[in-house]
Scaffold this motif. Sequence first.
Motif, short mmCIF file in Angstrom:
data_model
loop_
_atom_site.label_atom_id
_atom_site.label_comp_id
_atom_site.label_asym_id
_atom_site.label_seq_id
_atom_site.Cartn_x
_atom_site.Cartn_y
_atom_site.Cartn_z
N ILE C 30 -7.77 -12.01 -16.44
CA ILE C 30 -6.46 -11.74 -16.54
C ILE C 30 -5.79 -10.52 -16.07
O ILE C 30 -4.87 -10.48 -15.32
CB ILE C 30 -6.04 -11.70 -17.99
CG1 ILE C 30 -6.40 -13.12 -18.67
CG2 ILE C 30 -4.56 -11.38 -18.32
CD1 ILE C 30 -6.59 -13.19 -20.23
N ILE C 31 -6.53 -9.46 -16.03
CA ILE C 31 -6.18 -8.08 -15.58
C ILE C 31 -5.80 -8.30 -14.04
O ILE C 31 -4.75 -7.78 -13.67
CB ILE C 31 -7.34 -6.93 -15.67
CG1 ILE C 31 -6.94 -6.71 -17.27
CG2 ILE C 31 -6.89 -5.72 -14.86
CD1 ILE C 31 -8.72 -5.74 -17.59
N GLN C 34 -2.93 -10.76 -13.19
CA GLN C 34 -1.57 -10.25 -13.30
C GLN C 34 -1.42 -8.99 -12.51
O GLN C 34 -0.48 -8.76 -12.08
CB GLN C 34 -1.49 -9.97 -14.94
CG GLN C 34 -1.67 -10.73 -15.80
CD GLN C 34 -0.45 -11.46 -16.12
OE1 GLN C 34 0.77 -10.99 -15.78
NE2 GLN C 34 -0.37 -12.92 -16.25
N GLY C 35 -2.58 -8.20 -12.14
CA GLY C 35 -2.61 -6.89 -11.34
C GLY C 35 -1.88 -7.26 -9.80
O GLY C 35 -1.08 -6.64 -9.37
N GLN C 37 -0.30 -9.79 -8.90
CA GLN C 37 1.03 -10.37 -9.14
C GLN C 37 2.01 -8.81 -9.27
O GLN C 37 3.00 -8.87 -8.54
CB GLN C 37 1.23 -11.15 -10.54
CG GLN C 37 0.82 -12.46 -10.27
CD GLN C 37 1.74 -13.53 -9.96
OE1 GLN C 37 3.13 -13.16 -9.88
NE2 GLN C 37 1.16 -14.55 -9.26
N ALA C 38 1.46 -8.00 -10.09
CA ALA C 38 2.49 -6.94 -10.23
C ALA C 38 2.64 -6.19 -8.83
O ALA C 38 3.51 -5.59 -8.54
CB ALA C 38 1.58 -5.68 -11.11
N ARG C 41 4.90 -7.82 -6.79
CA ARG C 41 6.18 -7.53 -7.04
C ARG C 41 6.87 -5.95 -6.63
O ARG C 41 7.98 -6.01 -6.55
CB ARG C 41 6.50 -7.63 -8.70
CG ARG C 41 7.78 -7.36 -9.16
CD ARG C 41 7.62 -7.48 -10.53
NE ARG C 41 7.66 -8.96 -11.33
CZ ARG C 41 7.85 -9.20 -12.52
NH1 ARG C 41 7.94 -8.38 -13.41
NH2 ARG C 41 7.74 -10.44 -12.78
N GLN C 42 5.97 -5.17 -6.84
CA GLN C 42 6.41 -3.78 -6.49
C GLN C 42 5.23 -2.98 -5.57
O GLN C 42 4.55 -2.20 -6.16
CB GLN C 42 6.43 -2.87 -7.78
CG GLN C 42 7.48 -1.79 -7.40
CD GLN C 42 8.61 -1.68 -8.38
OE1 GLN C 42 9.05 -0.60 -8.65
NE2 GLN C 42 9.09 -2.83 -8.90
N ALA C 45 4.56 0.87 -6.14
CA ALA C 45 3.86 1.15 -7.28
C ALA C 45 2.18 1.08 -7.14
O ALA C 45 1.55 0.94 -8.33
CB ALA C 45 4.48 0.67 -8.56
N LEU C 48 -0.10 3.33 -8.97
CA LEU C 48 -0.32 3.16 -10.40
C LEU C 48 -1.04 2.04 -10.95
O LEU C 48 -1.68 2.03 -12.01
CB LEU C 48 1.13 3.35 -11.21
CG LEU C 48 1.94 4.82 -10.97
CD1 LEU C 48 3.08 4.89 -11.70
CD2 LEU C 48 1.09 5.91 -11.82
N ILE C 49 -0.50 1.10 -10.17
CA ILE C 49 -0.96 -0.45 -10.89
C ILE C 49 -2.49 -0.38 -10.64
O ILE C 49 -3.15 -0.76 -11.43
CB ILE C 49 -0.28 -1.51 -9.86
CG1 ILE C 49 1.16 -1.48 -10.23
CG2 ILE C 49 -1.13 -2.86 -10.06
CD1 ILE C 49 1.87 -2.42 -9.24
N GLN C 51 -4.64 1.75 -10.32
CA GLN C 51 -5.55 3.09 -11.13
C GLN C 51 -5.61 2.14 -12.58
O GLN C 51 -6.73 2.13 -13.09
CB GLN C 51 -4.60 3.98 -11.22
CG GLN C 51 -4.77 5.32 -12.36
CD GLN C 51 -3.74 6.19 -12.08
OE1 GLN C 51 -3.29 6.46 -10.96
NE2 GLN C 51 -3.32 6.97 -12.92
N ASN C 52 -4.44 1.59 -13.40
CA ASN C 52 -4.62 0.84 -14.42
C ASN C 52 -5.32 -0.40 -14.53
O ASN C 52 -5.96 -0.76 -15.57
CB ASN C 52 -3.13 0.70 -14.99
CG ASN C 52 -2.55 2.08 -15.50
OD1 ASN C 52 -2.95 2.19 -16.66
ND2 ASN C 52 -1.73 2.53 -14.76
N MET C 53 -5.60 -0.97 -13.38
CA MET C 53 -6.44 -2.33 -13.31
C MET C 53 -7.52 -1.92 -13.33
O MET C 53 -8.58 -2.55 -14.19
CB MET C 53 -6.17 -2.93 -11.96
CG MET C 53 -5.12 -3.64 -11.96
SD MET C 53 -4.22 -4.30 -10.14
CE MET C 53 -5.69 -5.45 -9.56
N GLY C 56 -8.67 -0.78 -16.96
CA GLY C 56 -8.57 -1.94 -17.81
C GLY C 56 -10.19 -2.64 -17.58
O GLY C 56 -10.48 -3.24 -18.67
#
Lengths: 76, 76, 76
Positions: C30-31, C34-35, C37-38, C41-42, C45, C48-49, C51-53, C56
């Motif tokens: 899922i991470i 969705q990652g 996909q994020a 979208r942008q 970013a 940041l994206i 790094q958080n993927m 998680g």
Amino acid sequence: MSGVLAEVTGNLGSIGYGLAAIGPGIGIGIIYGQGVQAIARQPEAYGLIRQNMILGFVFAEALALIGIALAFAFRA
Amino acid sequence: MSGVLAEVTGNLGSIGYGLAAIGPGIGIGIIYGQGVQAIARQPEAYGLIRQNMILGFVFAEALALIGIALAFAFRA
Amino acid sequence: MSGVLAEVTGNLGSIGYGLAAIGPGIGIGIIYGQGVQAIARQPEAYGLIRQNMILGFVFAEALALIGIALAFAFRA
């Protein structure tokens, strides 16, 4: 080893932890998956978003860690 | 080692808790995942959103904690 | 091995780990799903994206690795 019904060894705590890890595993995935989507949507709210991602992660992770504690609590 | 049925030790309470933790683990993930999405969509409503995220978390977490209590209540 | 009802051998730790791997497996999916996909979208970013993927992923993976540790901890 005659008369032995099954040669299965181990502690049920392992299975308990395994089950307890299913939910948090999926849950953390959802939190971070949706989290990065939220960051992509509004990068200027990154502080608030990240802070709540960590909070949710901690709450979900706690459930799995309790499973470890319980496995040792019921160790024969 | 004759006459031994199985060398499995442990308490079924571990499994019960493990099962009880699956739902809350996923549920908390959904709450926080959707929650950060809501924050990203409308950061000015942060107070209301966060407050309800915590409330939902508490309700879901309670289910898992009851599983721990039950494991100790039925300890042989 | 006469009179034996079942010739099942092994340690419950294997099953415990197997269960523990279900959740993180789905969660990491899922991470990253969705990652990307994020990121689409942008893309600006991306830092940041990503790094958080990774963050998680590490949190979810840990749950499965604990399952391995527990299997050895309860080895008969």
